[in-house]
Scaffold this active site. Structure first.
Site, PDB file in Angstrom:
ATOM      1  N   SER A 120       0.853  -1.194   0.000  1.00 38.08           N
ATOM      2  CA  SER A 120       0.000   0.000   0.000  1.00 38.08           C
ATOM      3  C   SER A 120       0.881   1.233   0.000  1.00 38.08           C
ATOM      4  CB  SER A 120      -0.892   0.006   1.243  1.00 38.08           C
ATOM      5  OG  SER A 120      -1.483   1.273   1.443  1.00 38.08           O
ATOM      6  N   SER A 121       0.386   2.302  -0.623  1.00 42.63           N
ATOM      7  CA  SER A 121       1.188   3.531  -0.689  1.00 42.63           C
ATOM      8  C   SER A 121       1.337   4.209   0.675  1.00 42.63           C
ATOM      9  CB  SER A 121       0.570   4.513  -1.690  1.00 42.63           C
ATOM     10  OG  SER A 121      -0.758   4.847  -1.328  1.00 42.63           O
ATOM     11  N   CYS A 122       0.622   3.727   1.697  1.00 40.77           N
ATOM     12  CA  CYS A 122       0.769   4.325   3.031  1.00 40.77           C
ATOM     13  C   CYS A 122       2.102   3.955   3.669  1.00 40.77           C
ATOM     14  CB  CYS A 122      -0.385   3.910   3.941  1.00 40.77           C
ATOM     15  SG  CYS A 122      -0.340   2.174   4.427  1.00 40.77           S
ATOM     16  N   TYR A 149      -0.619  -0.492  10.115  1.00 44.47           N
ATOM     17  CA  TYR A 149      -0.834  -1.177   8.840  1.00 44.47           C
ATOM     18  C   TYR A 149       0.381  -0.985   7.935  1.00 44.47           C
ATOM     19  CZ  TYR A 149      -3.024  -2.181   4.275  1.00 44.47           C
ATOM     20  OH  TYR A 149      -3.317  -2.680   3.035  1.00 44.47           O
ATOM     21  N   LYS A 153       2.983  -3.739   6.186  1.00 47.07           N
ATOM     22  CA  LYS A 153       3.224  -3.815   4.753  1.00 47.07           C
ATOM     23  C   LYS A 153       4.713  -3.647   4.417  1.00 47.07           C
ATOM     24  CE  LYS A 153      -0.770  -4.778   3.055  1.00 47.07           C
ATOM     25  NZ  LYS A 153      -0.968  -6.056   2.345  1.00 47.07           N
ATOM     26  N   HIS A 192     -12.930   3.135   2.750  1.00 46.47           N
ATOM     27  CA  HIS A 192     -12.027   4.181   2.278  1.00 46.47           C
ATOM     28  C   HIS A 192     -12.845   5.337   1.709  1.00 46.47           C
ATOM     29  CE1 HIS A 192      -9.140   0.711   2.286  1.00 46.47           C
ATOM     30  NE2 HIS A 192      -8.361   1.662   2.774  1.00 46.47           N
TER      31      HIS A 192
END
Length: 325
Positions: A120-122, A149, A153, A192
């Site tokens: 994920s881009s987070c 999270y 990842k 989201h």
């Protein structure tokens, strides 16, 4: 890309290969299934969470020992928006670490030819330079509301790299931007931003409300990739990329939350007022991925935002009776 080996024959999927898609009922997993089937890959291994508990190392090992999948798409994860991440941090870090560790290790030990891990881009620092390049990973502090999270990842990416480095296991990682599309979660408690806005505007229209409230100031900018584009990129890179470096997957442009809300409002046909609650968190100011490496590999997104919102809302209307409450 660093250590990349594009278009290598040993990473090509064959129609007869046994392909396991972990998380096939989720937003991304179901899109990967649609893409694979459309392209003639029909030897698919599918298990629901009730049939196979991916947090159980014993169950995962038994599954891999029995089925021996040739290729693995690891799309299974515990996901949610800002509220869910902030409320259940222990669940988000524990469950995701368990799933990743069990599946990656079992795939290696049972001679899987290749595994693709979806992140994920987070994972990027909260204040990373924009657009975010792959090399910006671990160069600053994470966004506090979803760091649990994100850390899980990041661990998944590093595990793939470690297994490649120590064992020569062909494990690659992709980092998608914000995804949306058919099969999304429209539950306002843990969805989201895109499906949440669709649900809010639809409900407001149905109830003849005068206004719709949106969390935050509306100024943060986000990039949105249709999940069918994501699935297409995933299958493309499974066939064409064997590098150690993870690859950003996005569209290369973004919109403000206010702009997104206006697009959704117009698509749904809500005619009331749009209000922003600045007492609620905005999250990261901007999250735009640099997709230069993805384009160099030969892939780019095809579905524009307006078209994607329209088809997603139509899916929502067609599945109202069944969507997650």
């Amino acid at each position: 890309m660093k250590n990349s080996k594009l278009n290598t024959s040993n990473s090509k999927l064959h129609k007869s290969d046994k392909i396991y898609v972990a998380g096939h009922r989720g937003l991304v997993g179901s899109a990967i299934i649609r893409n694979l089937e459309k392209n003639g890959y029909n030897n698919l291994l599918l298990r629901t969470s009730k049939e196979l508990d991916l947090t159980s190392q014993q169950d995962v090992n038994k599954f891999f020992e029995t089925e021996k999948p040739d290729y693995v798409f690891l799309a299974a994860a515990k996901v949610g928006g800002i509220h869910a991440n902030d409320t259940y941090p222990a669940d988000f870090i524990r469950v995701n670490l368990q799933i990743q560790t069990n599946v990656i290790d079992a795939a290696y030990r049972n001679d899987t030819k290749k595994l693709l891990f979806l992140g994920s881009s987070c994972i990027y620092p909260k204040l990373a330079p924009q657009p975010m390049k792959e090399e910006y990973l671990l160069t600053g502090e994470l966004e506090p509301t979803n760091e649990w999270y994100a850390i899980a990842k990041i661990a998944g990416i590093k595990m793939c790299q470690a297994y490649k480095k120590q064992y020569g296991f062909n494990a690659i990682s992709l980092m998608p931007t914000n995804l949306y599309g058919p099969g999304d979660n429209f539950n306002l408690a843990n969805s989201h931003v895109m499906p949440a806005l669709i649900r809010k505007f639809h409900d407001a229209k149905e109830q003849n409300k005068e206004s719709v409230e949106v969390w935050g100031t509306g100024t943060p900018k986000r990039e949105f990739l249709h999940v069918d584009d994501m699935a297409d990129a995933t299958v493309f890179l499974m066939n064409n990329y064997d590098g150690e470096q993870f690859v950003n997957v996005g569209v290369g442009n973004d919109v403000s939350i206010r702009e997104l809300a206006e697009i959704v409002k117009g698509t749904v046909g809500f005619e009331g007022e749009l209000k922003f609650d600045s007492s609620k968190p905005d999250g990261t100011p901007r999250k735009l991925l640099d997709v230069t490496k993805l384009k160099e590999a030969g892939w780019q997104a095809k579905i524009n935002l307006e078209e994607g919102v329209k088809t997603t809302y139509q899916w929502f209307l067609d599945n109202k009776e069944n969507y997650r409450q």
